[in-house]
Design a protein around this motif. Sequence first.
Motif, PDB file in Angstrom:
ATOM      1  N   TYR B 121     -16.407  -3.067  -5.790  1.00 18.56           N
ATOM      2  CA  TYR B 121     -15.553  -2.477  -5.375  1.00 18.56           C
ATOM      3  C   TYR B 121     -14.240  -1.314  -5.598  1.00 18.56           C
ATOM      4  O   TYR B 121     -14.215  -1.813  -6.863  1.00 18.56           O
ATOM      5  N   CYS B 122     -14.469  -0.049  -5.124  1.00 20.88           N
ATOM      6  CA  CYS B 122     -14.007   1.115  -5.794  1.00 20.88           C
ATOM      7  C   CYS B 122     -12.825   1.335  -5.115  1.00 20.88           C
ATOM      8  O   CYS B 122     -13.590   1.331  -3.778  1.00 20.88           O
ATOM      9  N   PRO B 123     -11.931   2.084  -5.496  1.00 21.95           N
ATOM     10  CA  PRO B 123     -10.623   2.709  -3.702  1.00 21.95           C
ATOM     11  C   PRO B 123     -11.532   3.410  -3.552  1.00 21.95           C
ATOM     12  O   PRO B 123     -12.192   4.709  -4.142  1.00 21.95           O
ATOM     13  N   VAL B 124     -11.132   3.741  -2.415  1.00 18.06           N
ATOM     14  CA  VAL B 124     -10.928   5.070  -1.556  1.00 18.06           C
ATOM     15  C   VAL B 124     -10.792   5.953  -1.511  1.00 18.06           C
ATOM     16  O   VAL B 124     -10.904   7.228  -1.981  1.00 18.06           O
ATOM     17  N   GLY B 125      -8.846   5.946  -1.547  1.00 14.69           N
ATOM     18  CA  GLY B 125      -8.283   6.402  -1.663  1.00 14.69           C
ATOM     19  C   GLY B 125      -7.155   5.808  -2.817  1.00 14.69           C
ATOM     20  O   GLY B 125      -7.877   5.673  -3.649  1.00 14.69           O
ATOM     21  N   ASP B 126      -5.550   6.828  -2.642  1.00 13.98           N
ATOM     22  CA  ASP B 126      -5.427   6.637  -4.069  1.00 13.98           C
ATOM     23  C   ASP B 126      -3.644   6.143  -4.358  1.00 13.98           C
ATOM     24  O   ASP B 126      -3.393   6.083  -4.973  1.00 13.98           O
ATOM     25  N   THR B 127      -4.239   4.779  -3.580  1.00 13.04           N
ATOM     26  CA  THR B 127      -2.983   3.687  -3.301  1.00 13.04           C
ATOM     27  C   THR B 127      -3.016   2.450  -4.526  1.00 13.04           C
ATOM     28  O   THR B 127      -3.743   2.226  -4.764  1.00 13.04           O
ATOM     29  N   ASP B 128      -1.965   2.400  -4.659  1.00  8.19           N
ATOM     30  CA  ASP B 128      -1.559   1.380  -6.005  1.00  8.19           C
ATOM     31  C   ASP B 128      -2.640  -0.098  -5.586  1.00  8.19           C
ATOM     32  O   ASP B 128      -3.349  -0.783  -5.257  1.00  8.19           O
TER      33      ASP B 128
END
Lengths: 258, 258
Positions: B121-128
Amino acid sequence: MCELLGMNANVPTDIVFSFTGLMQRGGRTGPHKDGWGVAFYEGRGVRLFQDPAPGCDSEVAQLVQRFPIKSEVVIAHVRQANVGQVCLANTHPFVRELWGRNWCFAHNGQLTAFTGRRDFYCPVGDTDSEAVFCDLLNRIRGAFADDAPVQLLLPLLLNACAEYRRQGVFNCLLSNGQWLFGFCSTKLARITRRAPFGPAHLKDVELEVDFHAQTTANDVVTVLATEALTDNEQWTLFQPGEWGLWAAGECIASGRLD
Amino acid sequence: MCELLGMNANVPTDIVFSFTGLMQRGGRTGPHKDGWGVAFYEGRGVRLFQDPAPGCDSEVAQLVQRFPIKSEVVIAHVRQANVGQVCLANTHPFVRELWGRNWCFAHNGQLTAFTGRRDFYCPVGDTDSEAVFCDLLNRIRGAFADDAPVQLLLPLLLNACAEYRRQGVFNCLLSNGQWLFGFCSTKLARITRRAPFGPAHLKDVELEVDFHAQTTANDVVTVLATEALTDNEQWTLFQPGEWGLWAAGECIASGRLD
């Protein structure tokens, strides 16, 4: 069967006109009363509106028609259930995250008794369509370690489409937000609108829009749909086995499987 | 910082009252103007409404308040951005499919410079927050081959929470649609409503509801929120390190980390 609608443009574009036509086929001018859904990409995010209620009288669909969300890639679907009960989990489009992007898929057709390999992506509902989407993403993930450009994915994508259509009717739309891919097994039409823009008139409801007033000379907007949505423009029909890939409104690759 | 709202009930329950209170904190009575989102489970499906616009004047939020969706599990969030720009991809709750279920997560707090292992799973956005959610799911998937009951997942979940809160403020809500998990690092409150139901009055806007008129004697509804949403009921504050797990409105496990 179902109806598909896809849009890809080089500027954020309002899909309300085409979506309004599609929604009429969701129980009014068409038999696709078993739910509808639409995914709008917004940057890397995606807005997904869905309802298992008929599109023609869904309150959420009315919101979407009042609310001119502009997007560069849109995938929409109205459903006439064949496999799987009528419920939210069985409503297209389906979305999964792959390599940090939202991938979105909608299917028109039927793959009787399709069974994908149980692997990383698993269907949440019980449609053949979501099972195919999961199978496709499992193949991509199995073949590529990390974010591969779509040109590298194309051979795998086309092999998979060839295999799926041998198992039934398989018209589909797929996107990761950067491009829109369409495959025709039996029925799909397309139109690319660019300057000089003119008026367009919906087939399914008394509604006309003058694209000239809403666009600039540089806009390029491609719409894919199961059937032509307007009756005063020239749509091109895909041939069985024909596929295309669009980015920024323009076709960047196309071909036809035997 | 942000505000969280979670609901778990033994019957499909309307969250409009609590959601209306939360939305006021999205730019009117609270500073959380950087977007909002709400996920309603409907069977195995999930309806996700989100907007990077302030909750107090979001058109989509107004639809949700007019449209009494009933659900057994709801997770909602209003955002005051600290890490990551204001955009749809950075808007909670986040959803990923795991083992054929939609998992949903929202976070209040900040984990400065959190870096999860890049994995499935990879983040789509850039939040912690989304990075933590992906990290958590990657741990679960790494440790369990297939759908494990939540009781088996709990030790892993609590170890992860302990680790995350050492890196910052970590209040969170997590669900797979069958249960609701809440963890308090600094601030979280809860209330369980059951018969005899009475009137409740929102703190953030002049609105009262008589739950007695809307419920049956068997209904059990637990609400978790960053701060009490009503001013005439007794909410219980979580202690730092305290966690709970709810199913069908009832607490089925709870405890406190050192």
